[in-house]
Design an enzyme around this catalytic site. Structure first.
Site, PDB file in Angstrom:
ATOM      1  N   HIS A 182       0.831  -1.202   0.000  1.00 32.45           N
ATOM      2  CA  HIS A 182       0.000   0.000   0.000  1.00 32.45           C
ATOM      3  C   HIS A 182       0.874   1.264   0.000  1.00 32.45           C
ATOM      4  CE1 HIS A 182      -3.463   2.327   2.197  1.00 32.45           C
ATOM      5  NE2 HIS A 182      -3.186   2.825   1.022  1.00 32.45           N
ATOM      6  N   GLU A 215       2.471   1.644  -3.328  1.00 31.06           N
ATOM      7  CA  GLU A 215       1.514   2.193  -4.294  1.00 31.06           C
ATOM      8  C   GLU A 215       1.509   3.725  -4.188  1.00 31.06           C
ATOM      9  OE1 GLU A 215      -2.808   1.423  -3.576  1.00 31.06           O
ATOM     10  OE2 GLU A 215      -2.777   3.542  -4.139  1.00 31.06           O
ATOM     11  N   HIS A 216       1.553   4.236  -2.953  1.00 26.73           N
ATOM     12  CA  HIS A 216       1.574   5.691  -2.773  1.00 26.73           C
ATOM     13  C   HIS A 216       2.905   6.296  -3.222  1.00 26.73           C
ATOM     14  CE1 HIS A 216      -1.984   6.815  -0.086  1.00 26.73           C
ATOM     15  NE2 HIS A 216      -2.158   5.537  -0.329  1.00 26.73           N
ATOM     16  N   GLU A 244      -4.574   7.057   6.890  1.00 28.53           N
ATOM     17  CA  GLU A 244      -5.604   6.407   6.085  1.00 28.53           C
ATOM     18  C   GLU A 244      -6.033   5.096   6.761  1.00 28.53           C
ATOM     19  OE1 GLU A 244      -4.368   5.534   2.041  1.00 28.53           O
ATOM     20  OE2 GLU A 244      -6.100   4.202   1.783  1.00 28.53           O
TER      21      GLU A 244
HETATM   22 ZN   LIG Z   1      -4.054   4.574   0.204  1.00 31.45          ZN
END
Ligand SMILES: [Zn+2]
Length: 1076
Positions: free
Chosen positions: A161, A164-165, A262
Site C-alpha cells: 500500500h 503504491e503511494h 488512512e
Molecule cells: Zn491509500
C-alpha cells in the site's frame, strides 16, 4: 421505431385492407406474402391506416400521441440533425496477430474471438522477461491500459500500500510529486487510479483520446518500473516521527504519514475492520493472514530499505501483467513497453510471489473480536455482528466459481432465498452484514453468511439455523422457477452495456489472472452459462455440491464482533505505548535526524516544482466527442414522454419521475423508506415472494430512489420526487410495463410483521458508509445551512435522516407508519403525477404499444386531463446567519466542509467558479490540506445547486484545515502569479475531463429529462468553460469567496466543538443516540 419505406407502407395498407381491418390477420397475410421483409407489429398496421385517414400521409413525420407537446413542455430542445451513430460490427476484422507470431519481443500464445462482446482477445508473453499481456480488441473508443503486479506481503506493515503511494511521488523521467494527480489536469482521462487488493496492485487508466492515451502510458510505465522512491517520500506517504511543533526540537514526537492516517481511518470503520479480521482468521496461512493495506500498529515497523527491496522484487516485469482494451493499435503498446522498459530487464523467477491454496482445516473454528461503539447506530446491546464462512473452490476453477456464485445468490438474495427465509424473516437482526455473499477476489473463494445488529444471546440460534437451512436445501433441492429467474438476470446483465466495459472486464479478470487462471475462458460467457445451466438444473449435481462445500466442509469459521466502549481508548493506549517504545530507544543522532527530516520535508512540500517534464494535451488536440441526442417529446394519454431510439443492444430502458410535492412533512420524511419497501410487499396479483420471482424473470429489478433537483437557473426553486427505473430484454417490454402496473395499483403494506422487519433492516443499513463517504455527508450538511434546497435534501439523504429514522423506529407505532406509507402510495402513484423516458433500439417495435397500454391504464381514473411537467417548488429563503455544525462521532480522523452559496448553473460566473474550483484544488488545497496538513484528501467543488464547496477527507488537523478554507482569497491575492496560461488551461482540462466522459446509450438525454438540462445549455457551458480568462478567476474569487461571505461549515468527527470556534461563529453540536 425505424421508419418504413413508402413501398413497405403501401404493402402494409394493402394487407390491412385484405384482412378487413384485422391487424392480427393483416400481419399474417403480410408475413406470408413477404417472407423476406421485416415484419411490422400489429400497431403499425393500425397506426398507418389511421394516419393515412387523418393526415393523408403514410410516413410518420409528426410526433405521435394525443397532444404534440412542443410548446407546453418547459424543455428547450431541438430535433437533432444527427442520426443515431450506431456502432455495429458487420464484418469481422482480420486478426492483427496470429498464434506463434512475434511482435516487439512479444510472442502471441492465444487468439480467440469473443462473439458475445464483439471482440477479439490476444494473449501474449514477452519472450525475455515473461511479462504477460492481454489485449482485447474491440470497436470501442474508451481505451484502457493497465499494469498490475502480484503483491503478496508476509507481514502487516502495509508495504504494498505504501509502495503504491510512493511510486506516485515521482519517477526517473517525471521527477514530480504526485504525477497522477498532476496528470488529472493535463489529460482527458476517463479513469485514472491505482488500487491495492489483498494480493495484487494495479494501475489502470482509460481515455478516448489517443494522444492522451500515449501520454498517460508513458507516465504510468515510468512510475511503476522506475520510481525514484526518495526517502522523504517514504516519510511523507508511509510513516514518520515528527515534532508536534516542527521548529521546536523539545516538543513531543507524534506519528504522521498519509497511509498511517488512512489506515487508522479504515480500522475505525466497523465493517471494514470486521472484513479484514475475518479474512486474516479464515485464511491464516501465507499472505491472507496479514493486513496488506497495513495495520496502524505495525506500519511503524516498516523501513525504507524494506520498501525499496519490495519494489525490486515485486514490481519486476517478470511479475507483471499488462492489459489493454479498445480500438487503438496494439503494436504501439508493445513497441513502447519493449523498447523503453522490458528489454532492459533480465528474467526474475516470480514463484516467490505465488499464493498457495490454503491447507483445509479438520475442525471448524470460532473467533470473537471487538470494535468501536457506533454512536449513530442501534442500541449498544444490539450492535453485534456474526459471520459464518466456508472456504470453497480455487478461483482458477472457473466453472465451479460460476456455479458457486449462482448457488450463493439462490441461497441468499431476495425473499425466495433459503437464508432470507430462515434468518432475515426471523427479524432477529438488522439484516445481512457486508461480508455476506460469495467472494472470488482471492485464491481460495469464500461463502459467508452474516448478520448485523443482533443480540449476543441469538448467536447460537444463528449457528443452528444456518446448519438447518443448508440441510433443508440439500434435502428439498432448488426451486426451478427461482433458478430460472437468476439465470435470466445473468443474460440481461451481459446485454446491458456501460461505457466502462473495458475497465469492468479488467476488474473482473484481475483476481483470476493474478493466480494464473485462464482469462480467455472466463470471457466466453455463453459457453460458461450453457455449462452452468446444465449443472445447476441437475439435482444430483446440486446435492453433491452442497454436500461437498457446506455439509462436509470442516474449513469453517464462525466469527462474532462486539462493541467495546474502551475500543478507542485501547487503541490510543497501544499507539502511545508504541510511540514510547520507538522514542525511548532513539539515539542522539536519530533524534537530530527526526528534527531535520521534519524541517526538510516541510520545505520540500512547499517548494515550487517544475512540471515541464510531464506531458500535457494541447488545446488543438481536444475534440468534442458528443453530439446532441436524438430525442422525441410526446404524450401518451396525459403522461409526458421523452423517447430515445439508440443502439441499446437489445435492451429497453424505462425511467420515470413521480412528483412528491403533494405530500405533507410527515410523509415527506418517510420517502426514502417508502422507496425501500415499494417493491417488497404483496401486489394485486402476486404475493411478495412470487412477485420477486416474477420480476427477476422479466427485468433488472425495480429501481426506486429519492430525486431532488435544483432549477438550473432559478435559485431557490427545486423539484422533489421519486425516480423509478428498470430495464429488460426487448422481447419483455410489455411484461415489464405490466409489472409497473402492478406497482401503480398500490402494493398491500398491511403485513405488519414484514413491515417491522423491513423497518429494522432499513434503519440498520443507514449508518454503514457514513465513514467511507464522510466528506460527502459533511458537504451536504454544510450546504444545508446556506441553501433551502439542501436543507430539504439533508432531511432525506444526509446525517439528519439517520437520526430522524432512529427516532421514528423508537417512538412511532408501526400501524401509524403503515398508514403513512399507504397514504404516500395513494397520493403519488398515479398517471397525472408521472413523466417517463424510454431508451430502446430501433428494431423494438413493441415499445410504443407497451407505453400506450401502460399510460392508458395508469391514467384511467384521472379526472384532470392536464399534462404534468416538472413541478418546481419554491423554497423559503434561509436567513443569512453564519451557522456551523459539528457532528460528533468517535472516529480518529475528521471530515471538514465549508459551503458558500454562489450562482446558478446558467449564470455566466458559474463556469468561472467551476474552473476556479479546479485551480484551487490543485494549487492550493491539495498541497496544503493533504501534503502539509496530513489529510488523505482535500479540494473544492462547485455543485450544480450553485454552492461552492471546500472539503477535506480523513483529516487529522481540523482547525488548520478550516483556516485554510477561510484564507483562500487572501492566498490567491498573494499568489496571482500562479494563475498563468498553463495552470488556467489545466484547470479547464480537469473540467472537460468530467464533461467529456462517455455517456452510456441508455443515459442519452437523461440530463434533460431529470434536470431540464438540454444539450444546448450543456454545450454553452462547455464553451464558456473553454473561454474563461485569467482575470476571471481572480475576479470571481474576490467576489464570492472572501472570508466575510455568508457560509456554512461542518465537521464530522471527534474533537471538542469549542476548538472549532472562530469569532462570530455559531456552532451547533449534534451527537448520535448512543453517545454516552
Ligand atoms: Zn491509500
Amino acid at each position: 421505431m425505424a421508419a418504413f419505406t413508402n413501398e413497405e407502407y403501401a404493402d402494409i395498407i394493402m394487407a390491412y385492407g385484405r384482412a378487413d381491418g384485422n391487424a392480427r390477420e393483416a400481419r399474417r397475410i403480410y408475413e406470408e406474402r413477404f417472407p423476406n421483409k421485416r415484419l411490422p407489429s400489429r400497431n403499425i398496421f393500425q397506426n398507418t391506416y389511421q394516419r393515412l385517414r387523418e393526415t393523408g400521409n403514410v410516413q410518420n413525420n409528426e410526433t405521435r400521441g394525443i397532444v404534440a407537446l412542443k410548446n407546453s413542455l418547459k424543455y428547450d430542445t431541438r430535433r437533432s440533425c444527427h442520426g443515431n451513430i450506431l456502432k455495429q460490427k458487420n464484418v469481422s476484422k482480420p486478426q492483427i496477430m496470429s498464434v506463434g507470431s512475434v511482435s516487439h519481443g512479444f510472442l502471441c500464445t492465444d487468439v480467440e474471438d469473443i462473439k458475445e462482446y464483439n471482440m477479439t482477445a490476444y494473449l501474449l508473453k514477452h519472450e525475455k522477461t515473461k511479462t504477460e499481456y492481454l489485449h482485447l480488441e474491440r470497436d470501442d473508443s474508451n481505451n484502457v491500459f493497465s499494469i498490475g503486479f502480484r503483491t503478496t506481503p508476509l507481514d502487516s506493515m502495509g508495504t504494498p500500500h505504501i509502495l503504491e503511494h510512493t511510486v506516485l511521488c515521482g519517477s526517473e523521467k517525471y521527477p514530480v510529486r504526485d504525477p497522477f494527480f498532476k496528470m488529472l489536469n493535463r489529460s482527458l482521462a476517463t479513469f485514472m487510479n491505482a488500487l491495492t487488493g489483498p494480493d495484487y496492485t494495479f494501475y489502470p487508466f482509460s481515455s478516448q483520446n489517443e494522444k492522451d492515451y500515449r501520454n498517460l502510458q508513458k507516465v504510468y510505465a515510468d512510475a511503476v518500473f522506475k520510481p525514484n522512491l526518495h526517502r522523504l517520500d517514504f516519510l511523507q506517504e508511509g510513516w514518520r516521527l515528527e515534532h508536534s511543533k516542527l521548529e521546536d526540537p523539545n516538543s513531543e514526537l507524534v506519528f504522521k504519514g498519509v497511509v498511517y492516517n488512512e489506515m487508522k481511518g479504515a480500522f475505525s470503520e466497523t465493517s471494514s475492520l470486521f472484513g479484514q479480521r475475518f479474512l486474516n482468521n479464515i485464511l491464516p496461512q501465507g499472505t491472507y493472514g496479514y493486513v496488506s493495506g497495513g495495520d496502524p500498529l505495525c506500519i511503524p515497523s516498516l523501513t525504507y530499505e524494506h520498501l525499496k527491496n519490495f519494489h525490486k522484487q515485486f514490481y519486476h516485469p517478470s511479475n507483471a501483467r499488462v492489459y489493454s482494451y479498445g480500438n487503438f493499435p496494439l503494436e504501439a503498446n508493445l513497441k513502447f513497453l519493449n523498447e523503453k522498459y522490458l528489454s532492459h530487464y533480465e528474467y526474475l523467477d516470480p514463484s516467490k510471489t505465488i499464493v498457495k491454496p490454503q491447507e483445509r482445516w479438520t475442525n471448524p473454528k470460532k473467533q470473537d473480536v471487538t470494535c468501536r461503539v457506533d454512536q449513530f447506530g442501534a442500541p449498544i446491546d444490539k450492535q453485534n455482528q456474526i459471520a459464518i464462512g466456508y472456504v470453497m473452490s480455487d478461483v482458477t476453477d472457473i466453472s465451479e466459481t460460476l456455479l458457486l456464485t449462482t448457488l450463493s445468490e439462490l441461497l441468499l438474495i431476495g425473499p425466495n432465498a433459503a437464508f432470507y427465509k430462515s434468518l432475515i424473516e426471523k427479524n432477529i437482526s438488522g439484516g445481512y452484514n457486508s461480508l455476506t455473499g460469495y467472494d472470488n477476489q482471492i485464491r481460495d473463494t469464500l461463502f459467508v453468511v452474516g448478520l448485523r445488529d443482533i443480540e449476543r444471546s441469538k448467536f447460537e440460534m444463528v449457528e443452528k439455523l444456518t446448519d438447518e437451512t443448508i440441510k433443508k436445501v440439500y434435502e428439498k433441492g432448488l426451486d426451478k422457477d427461482h433458478v430460472e429467474s437468476v439465470l435470466n438476470g445473468f443474460e440481461l446483465s451481459i446485454k446491458h452495456q456501460s461505457p466502462k466495459f473495458g475497465l469492468k472486464v479488467l476488474f473482473n479478470l484481475m483476481p483470476l489472472w493474478n493466480h494464473n487462471g485462464k482469462v480467455i475462458k472466463v470471457l466466453k460467457v455463453n459457453d460458461l452459462i450453457a455449462e452452468l445451466k446444465e449443472s445447476i438444473t441437475n439435482p444430483k449435481h446440486v446435492r453433491d455440491t452442497i454436500e461437498r462445500y457446506f455439509i462436509n466442509n470442516t474449513h469453517r469459521l464462525i466469527m462474532t464482533m462486539t462493541p467495546d466502549p474502551k475500543f478507542d481508548e485501547n487503541f490510543t493506549a497501544s499507539e502511545l505505548k508504541l510511540l514510547k517504545d520507538k522514542t525511548a530507544s532513539l539515539s542522539k543522532e536519530q533524534k537530530e535526524q527526526i528534527y531535520t527530516d521534519g524541517i526538510e520535508l516541510s520545505k520540500a512540500q512547499k517548494k515550487k516544482e517544475s512540471l515541464e517534464t510531464l506531458p500535457c494535451l494541447k488545446i488543438e488536440e481536444i475534440i468534442l466527442n458528443k453530439t446532441s441526442p436524438s430525442l422525441k417529446h410526446t404524450v401518451s394519454n396525459i403522461v409526458p414522454l421523452q423517447l430515445c431510439q439508440t443502439n441499446t443492444n437489445g435492451v429497453t430502458y424505462f425511467k420515470g419521475v413521480l412528483g412528491t410535492d403533494s405530500l405533507n412533512n410527515e410523509q415527506r420524511q418517510m420517502i426514502p423508506f417508502f422507496n425501500y419497501v415499494l417493491d417488497k410487499f404483496d401486489t394485486s396479483s402476486h404475493n411478495y415472494r412470487d412477485f420477486h420471482k416474477h420480476v427477476s424473470k422479466i427485468m433488472s429489478g425495480l429501481g426506486v430512489v429519492t430525486h431532488i433537483t435544483e432549477h438550473i437557473d432559478q435559485p431557490g426553486q427545486y423539484e422533489q420526487g421519486i425516480l423509478i427505473s428498470s430495464h429488460c430484454l426487448d422481447a419483455n417490454v410489455h411484461k415489464m410495463m405490466d409489472v409497473w402496473r402492478e406497482i401503480f395499483d398500490g402494493p398491500d403494506f398491511s403485513n405488519k410483521e414484514r413491515f417491522t422487519m423491513l423497518l429494522h433492516n432499513y434503519c440498520s443499513s443507514l449508518t454503514s458508509g457514513v465513514i467511507d463517504n464522510g466528506h460527502s455527508y459533511a458537504m451536504q450538511a454544510a450546504r444545508s445551512l446556506v441553501s433551502s434546497v439542501d436543507a430539504c435534501k439533508e432531511k432525506l439523504v444526509g446525517i439528519h435522516h439517520v437520526i430522524e429514522m432512529q427516532k421514528v423506529q423508537k417512538d412511532k407505532d408501526v400501524k401509524v407508519l403503515q398508514k403513512v406509507i399507504d397514504d404516500i402510495a395513494a397520493k403519488i402513484l398515479s398517471g397525472s403525477n408521472l413523466r417517463a423516458a424510454f431508451h430502446y433500439s430501433p428494431s423494438n417495435e413493441e415499445v410504443q404499444s407497451a407505453i400506450d397500454n401502460f399510460c392508458e391504464y395508469i391514467c384511467r381514473n384521472e379526472e384532470q386531463k392536464e399534462v404534468n411537467r416538472i413541478n418546481w417548488t419554491d423554497t423559503q429563503e434561509t436567513t443569512k446567519i453564519k451557522r456551523s455544525m459539528h457532528i460528533s462521532m468517535n472516529i480518529p480522523v475528521n471530515f471538514c466542509a465549508k459551503a458558500i452559496p454562489v450562482v446558478s448553473y446558467t449564470d455566466p460566473d458559474y463556469p468561472k467558479l467551476r474552473v476556479l474550483s479546479k485551480f484551487l484544488s490543485s494549487k492550493y488545497l491539495h498541497p496544503l490540506v493533504r501534503e502539509q496538513n496530513g489529510a488523505y484528501g482535500g479540494g473544492a467543488v462547485l455543485s450544480t445547486d450553485g454552492t461552492f464547496n471546500f472539503y477535506s477527507y480523513r483529516d487529522p488537523n481540523t482547525k488548520v484545515t478550516l483556516d485554510i478554507f477561510d484564507n483562500c482569497a487572501n492566498w490567491l491575492a498573494d499568489n496571482t502569479y500562479l494563475v498563468d496560461e498553463q495552470n488556467l488551461f489545466e484547470s479547464k482540462l480537469a473540467i472537460l475531463q468530467q464533461m467529456d466522459q462517455p455517456i452510456a446509450e441508455y443515459m442519452k438525454g437523461v440530463d434533460l429529462f431529470l434536470y431540464g438540462l438540454s444539450y444546448d445549455i450543456w454545450q454553452m457551458q462547455r464553451e464558456r468553460v473553454l473561454s474563461v480568462k485569467r482575470d476571471d478567476l481572480l475576479e470571481v474569487c474576490f467576489k464570492y469567496l472572501t472570508e466575510d461571505k455568508w457560509c456554512g461549515k461542518c465537521v464530522i468527527g471527534e474533537c471538542a466543538t469549542k476548538e472549532l470556534h472562530k469569532e462570530n461563529e455559531i456552532w451547533d453540536k449534534i451527537s448520535g443516540p448512543q453517545h454516552e
